[in-house]
Design a protein around this motif. Structure first.
Motif, PDB file in Angstrom:
ATOM      1  N   ASN A  86      -3.000   0.751 -14.490  1.00 47.01           N
ATOM      2  CA  ASN A  86      -2.650  -0.665 -14.313  1.00 47.01           C
ATOM      3  C   ASN A  86      -3.016  -1.234 -12.948  1.00 47.01           C
ATOM      4  O   ASN A  86      -3.487  -2.374 -12.853  1.00 47.01           O
ATOM      5  CB  ASN A  86      -1.155  -0.858 -14.570  1.00 47.01           C
ATOM      6  N   ASN A  87      -2.778  -0.502 -11.872  1.00 46.17           N
ATOM      7  CA  ASN A  87      -3.150  -1.014 -10.555  1.00 46.17           C
ATOM      8  C   ASN A  87      -4.660  -1.165 -10.437  1.00 46.17           C
ATOM      9  O   ASN A  87      -5.158  -2.122  -9.830  1.00 46.17           O
ATOM     10  CB  ASN A  87      -2.635  -0.078  -9.454  1.00 46.17           C
ATOM     11  N   TYR A  88      -5.373  -0.216 -11.006  1.00 40.67           N
ATOM     12  CA  TYR A  88      -6.831  -0.288 -11.033  1.00 40.67           C
ATOM     13  C   TYR A  88      -7.294  -1.529 -11.798  1.00 40.67           C
ATOM     14  O   TYR A  88      -8.153  -2.287 -11.320  1.00 40.67           O
ATOM     15  CB  TYR A  88      -7.372   0.977 -11.689  1.00 40.67           C
ATOM     16  N   ARG A  89      -6.707  -1.756 -12.969  1.00 40.27           N
ATOM     17  CA  ARG A  89      -7.087  -2.922 -13.769  1.00 40.27           C
ATOM     18  C   ARG A  89      -6.838  -4.220 -12.997  1.00 40.27           C
ATOM     19  O   ARG A  89      -7.710  -5.099 -12.938  1.00 40.27           O
ATOM     20  CB  ARG A  89      -6.296  -2.938 -15.085  1.00 40.27           C
ATOM     21  N   ARG A  90      -5.651  -4.323 -12.382  1.00 41.28           N
ATOM     22  CA  ARG A  90      -5.339  -5.540 -11.613  1.00 41.28           C
ATOM     23  C   ARG A  90      -6.299  -5.713 -10.442  1.00 41.28           C
ATOM     24  O   ARG A  90      -6.742  -6.830 -10.145  1.00 41.28           O
ATOM     25  CB  ARG A  90      -3.903  -5.491 -11.093  1.00 41.28           C
ATOM     26  N   GLY A  91      -6.594  -4.605  -9.769  1.00 37.45           N
ATOM     27  CA  GLY A  91      -7.484  -4.693  -8.615  1.00 37.45           C
ATOM     28  C   GLY A  91      -8.868  -5.177  -8.980  1.00 37.45           C
ATOM     29  O   GLY A  91      -9.488  -5.939  -8.218  1.00 37.45           O
ATOM     30  N   ILE A  92      -9.373  -4.753 -10.139  1.00 35.60           N
ATOM     31  CA  ILE A  92     -10.680  -5.218 -10.600  1.00 35.60           C
ATOM     32  C   ILE A  92     -10.609  -6.683 -11.006  1.00 35.60           C
ATOM     33  O   ILE A  92     -11.479  -7.497 -10.677  1.00 35.60           O
ATOM     34  CB  ILE A  92     -11.181  -4.362 -11.770  1.00 35.60           C
ATOM     35  N   GLN A  93      -9.539  -7.060 -11.718  1.00 36.34           N
ATOM     36  CA  GLN A  93      -9.428  -8.426 -12.214  1.00 36.34           C
ATOM     37  C   GLN A  93      -9.251  -9.455 -11.099  1.00 36.34           C
ATOM     38  O   GLN A  93      -9.820 -10.540 -11.154  1.00 36.34           O
ATOM     39  CB  GLN A  93      -8.266  -8.511 -13.210  1.00 36.34           C
TER      40      GLN A  93
END
Length: 299
Positions: A86-93
């Motif tokens: 989830n943190n990875y997804r948010r960071g990319i978005q």
């Protein structure tokens, strides 16, 4: 001849990592990541790190959520059957994290180049793929002998590599148990590509124990800077044939990292308010840790 004792504490080992360093992290997916080291990096407030990996999970996701990194190079950051991290997804978005895309093949080739002292590695894998389109560090070239097209991958040459293994002796010879997955063992290349190498192990053993089983040594002592004894040091990821990944813990983490606020609460409970690795193990509980152990087998 006096032999250097390379064993040290977790906190002293992590102090070798400087803010702004490029750090390569061993392990694959939810298997044998050096989690005790990752937790201590966050406790020590490491910042500005560039992370290199082959196939990553909670290790990278934690460091992203804790604000330790904003640049990563790897093939994947996810939680296996639980979905993307989830943190990875948010960071990319939200564009707070920059990722240089790789496949598993190109990532291992970049480590392979670094381990051999090369500055690049020629590959056909990125040709015609999104890797060549989205990773501007990958450069096209033509073979001067055959005219064939290749892509050049820049070598991974991290300042520090951190890996987790089964055992090591006090002078730094690192071994894995005889029963393990050999077809995707990238940690040796990761370690050999780095300027400094920190290894956590389940157990520090005698030199005699290592010398009696030389075929199990994956890193001789001259590749290793420090050794940290950290039982269950890969938790909640698995440690081949010692213990399984902790699915209950990973499921809790994945649920609690769905929002930044929930993640910060989780981080405070399991990392920031925890004194050290053994305090963390006390929190997880002996009964639970024993429930994920596997019978040790020797061949």
């Amino acid at each position: 001849m006096n032999k250097k004792d390379k064993t040290t504490s977790l906190s002293e080992a992590v102090s070798l990592i400087n803010d702004g360093d490029t750090v390569a992290v061993g392990g694959s997916l939810i298997r044998r990541h050096p989690m005790a080291i990752i937790y201590e990096m966050i406790r020590q407030g490491k910042k500005g790190l560039t992370l290199l990996g082959w196939n990553n999970a909670i290790d990278f996701d934690l460091l992203i959520g804790a604000g330790s990194t904003n640049t990563i190079e790897t093939s994947y950051v996810g939680m296996a059957m639980l979905g993307l991290a989830n943190n990875y997804r948010r960071g990319i978005q939200d564009k707070s994290v920059r990722i240089y895309e790789h496949s598993e093949t190109t990532a291992i080739d970049a480590f392979r180049a670094g381990s051999m002292g090369w500055t690049f590695y020629p590959s056909k894998t990125p040709l015609g793929s999104g890797i060549q389109k989205h990773n501007d560090r990958v450069k096209p070239t033509t073979c001067p002998f055959t005219g064939e097209k290749f892509a050049l991958l820049p070598a991974f040459t991290p300042d520090v590599a951190i890996i987790h293994a089964h055992v090591a002796d006090y002078v730094g010879n690192v071994q894995l148990d005889p029963i393990r997955e050999l077809d995707n063992e990238v940690d040796t290349l990761i370690a050999k590509s780095a300027k400094k190498v920190i290894v956590s192990v389940e157990q520090v053993v005698s030199e005699d124990c290592v010398q009696d089983n030389p075929h199990l040594t994956i890193l001789p002592k001259f590749f290793v800077d420090v050794i940290v004894e950290a039982p269950f040091g890969a938790h909640p990821t698995a440690c081949d044939c010692r213990y399984d990944y902790d699915l209950d813990f990973l499921r809790e983490y994945h649920g609690q990292s769905k929002t930044p606020e929930q993640f910060q609460n989780w981080l405070k409970k399991y990392v920031l308010d925890v004194k050290d690795h053994y305090d963390y193990l006390d929190m997880i509980g002996t009964k639970h840790l024993l429930s994920i152990q596997r019978p040790k087998e020797v061949r």
